[in-house]
Design an enzyme around this catalytic site. Structure first.
Site, short mmCIF file in Angstrom:
data_model
loop_
_atom_site.label_atom_id
_atom_site.label_comp_id
_atom_site.label_asym_id
_atom_site.label_seq_id
_atom_site.Cartn_x
_atom_site.Cartn_y
_atom_site.Cartn_z
N CYS A 1 0.82 -1.21 0.00
CA CYS A 1 0.00 0.00 0.00
C CYS A 1 0.86 1.27 0.00
O CYS A 1 0.55 2.24 0.70
CB CYS A 1 -0.95 0.01 1.19
SG CYS A 1 -2.17 -1.31 1.13
N VAL B 1 2.16 3.38 -5.25
CA VAL B 1 1.60 2.66 -6.39
C VAL B 1 0.37 1.85 -5.99
O VAL B 1 -0.69 1.96 -6.60
CB VAL B 1 2.65 1.75 -7.05
CG1 VAL B 1 2.01 0.87 -8.11
CG2 VAL B 1 3.76 2.59 -7.66
N THR C 1 5.55 -4.84 -9.21
CA THR C 1 6.84 -4.70 -8.51
C THR C 1 8.02 -4.82 -9.47
O THR C 1 8.08 -5.72 -10.29
CB THR C 1 6.95 -5.77 -7.41
OG1 THR C 1 5.92 -5.53 -6.44
CG2 THR C 1 8.30 -5.73 -6.74
N ASN C 2 8.96 -3.90 -9.35
CA ASN C 2 10.15 -3.89 -10.20
C ASN C 2 11.31 -4.68 -9.59
O ASN C 2 11.37 -4.85 -8.37
CB ASN C 2 10.60 -2.44 -10.42
CG ASN C 2 9.79 -1.76 -11.49
OD1 ASN C 2 9.38 -2.37 -12.47
ND2 ASN C 2 9.53 -0.47 -11.31
N THR D 1 2.72 -5.97 -15.60
CA THR D 1 2.30 -4.82 -16.41
C THR D 1 3.28 -4.57 -17.55
O THR D 1 2.94 -3.99 -18.58
CB THR D 1 2.20 -3.56 -15.54
OG1 THR D 1 3.35 -3.47 -14.69
CG2 THR D 1 0.94 -3.59 -14.69
N ASP E 1 5.31 1.79 -20.60
CA ASP E 1 6.27 2.38 -21.54
C ASP E 1 5.58 2.70 -22.87
O ASP E 1 5.88 3.72 -23.50
CB ASP E 1 7.43 1.41 -21.77
CG ASP E 1 8.07 1.00 -20.47
OD1 ASP E 1 8.67 1.85 -19.80
OD2 ASP E 1 7.95 -0.18 -20.11
N ARG F 1 3.69 5.81 -22.45
CA ARG F 1 4.61 6.96 -22.49
C ARG F 1 5.03 7.28 -23.93
O ARG F 1 5.16 8.44 -24.31
CB ARG F 1 5.82 6.68 -21.62
CG ARG F 1 5.51 6.71 -20.14
CD ARG F 1 6.64 6.19 -19.27
NE ARG F 1 6.36 6.39 -17.85
CZ ARG F 1 6.97 5.76 -16.86
NH1 ARG F 1 7.93 4.88 -17.14
NH2 ARG F 1 6.64 5.99 -15.61
N HIS G 1 10.81 -4.02 -19.13
CA HIS G 1 10.36 -2.76 -18.55
C HIS G 1 11.57 -2.21 -17.80
O HIS G 1 11.73 -2.37 -16.59
CB HIS G 1 9.19 -2.99 -17.59
CG HIS G 1 8.78 -1.74 -16.85
ND1 HIS G 1 8.44 -0.57 -17.50
CD2 HIS G 1 8.66 -1.48 -15.52
CE1 HIS G 1 8.13 0.35 -16.60
NE2 HIS G 1 8.27 -0.17 -15.39
#
Length: 304
Positions: A10, A13, A119-120, A143, A148, A151, A175
């Site tokens: 939480c 994002v 999550t990256n 995602t 991207d 964008r 990503h």
């Protein structure tokens, strides 16, 4: 179909994903889970405070993993405790450890829905979730390059002074830093971008798109609106069984990694991964090189 969504994490994002879901009426029930239970509880309370002014009603609660057993979708949205400086891969050690701790707890509840990862580094973490959960790969995706691509369309729309909705085409692969714009499929309206932009201009746009997230991060300390909107749209597509095509992080059998490429999304998750037939030879090389970056990163944190 049960339209219950769980969000794990939480922070900026995860909270913005929750806000998007509630204001757009995308789910009937929303569960917020965070290692700081008071944070999840407060976010849930504030979202409930909005309900008399929203167009639909969403039951919003917070709690533990046991509440996620019958969720249709779980969004993994945990973030790092330190600010990034150069590369999303900087998060890998911390976020991979957290995910490997969390996913087994979720699966112990009997969860059999769809995992969407934010999550990256997105592609690597998505593959870890797939490994740890044991779910069919169609039920686990990230995602990926959907943000991207948004964008890219925004940047080109600003340049040509048209709506970003009038731009088609995709950003593919990681990503992250090795992503690329597949110019062979990009169009402005009906006009191929290759006919409208010089080689130098295309190189400039690639850099603009790659750096767009970093510019936002440096200015406000985080990015959340774009990715939250992308995640909410994916959940809406699943619940509606809309079978839309978006570039998400899916498992590429030939490369052996999760990477961003167009796929059909519906009620069961990934319905079909579309072939990359339109890519030029050079773009195919860029895609393979980017997949190699993802694969190498995955190997540094996942050996079993």
């Amino acid at each position: 179909m049960q339209q219950k969504v769980g969000i794990i994490g939480c922070g900026h994002v995860g909270s913005d994903v929750a806000f998007s879901l509630v204001t757009q009426g995308i789910c009937t029930e929303l569960v917020l889970v965070d290692q700081k239970s008071e944070k999840a509880s407060s976010e849930a309370m504030e979202l409930r405070d909005m309900l008399s002014a929203t167009h639909s009603y969403t039951k919003v609660i917070s709690g533990g993993y046991e509440l996620l057993r019958d969720a249709s979708v779980i969004v993994m949205a945990i973030g790092p405790t330190t600010l990034l400086e150069k590369d999303r891969m900087e998060e890998l050690k911390e976020t991979s450890a957290a995910v490997r701790s969390i996913v087994p707890k979720v699966m112990q509840t009997g969860f059999n829905g769809i995992f969407i990862n934010i999550t990256n580094p997105c592609d690597v973490i998505t593959q870890i979730i797939a490994k740890e959960s044991g779910l069919p790969k169609r039920q686990v995706f990230g995602t990926g390059t959907s943000l991207d691509t948004m964008r890219m369309r925004s940047a080109l729309g600003e340049h040509f002074q048209v709506s970003p909705k009038s731009i088609s085409g995709y950003v593919l692969a990681e990503h992250g830093e090795s992503q690329f714009i597949a110019w062979s499929g990009v169009k402005v309206g009906t006009k191929p971008a290759l006919e409208l932009l010089s080689l130098e201009e295309r190189a400039e746009f690639k850099e603009k798109v790659r750096a767009r997230g970093w510019n936002i991060l440096l200015g406000k300390g985080w990015t959340s609106f774009g990715i939250a909107t992308a995640a909410a749209r994916l959940i809406a597509i699943i619940h509606d069984d809309a079978r839309e095509v978006l570039p998400i992080s899916v498992y590429d059998e030939s490369e052996g990694v999760y990477a961003g490429r167009p796929a059909v999304i519906g009620r069961d998750g990934v319905c079909q991964i579309l072939p990359l037939e339109q890519l030029t030879t050079e773009e195919e090389k860029l895609y393979q090189a980017s997949c190699a970056v993802i694969k190498q990163a995955f190997s540094t944190v996942y050996t079993k």
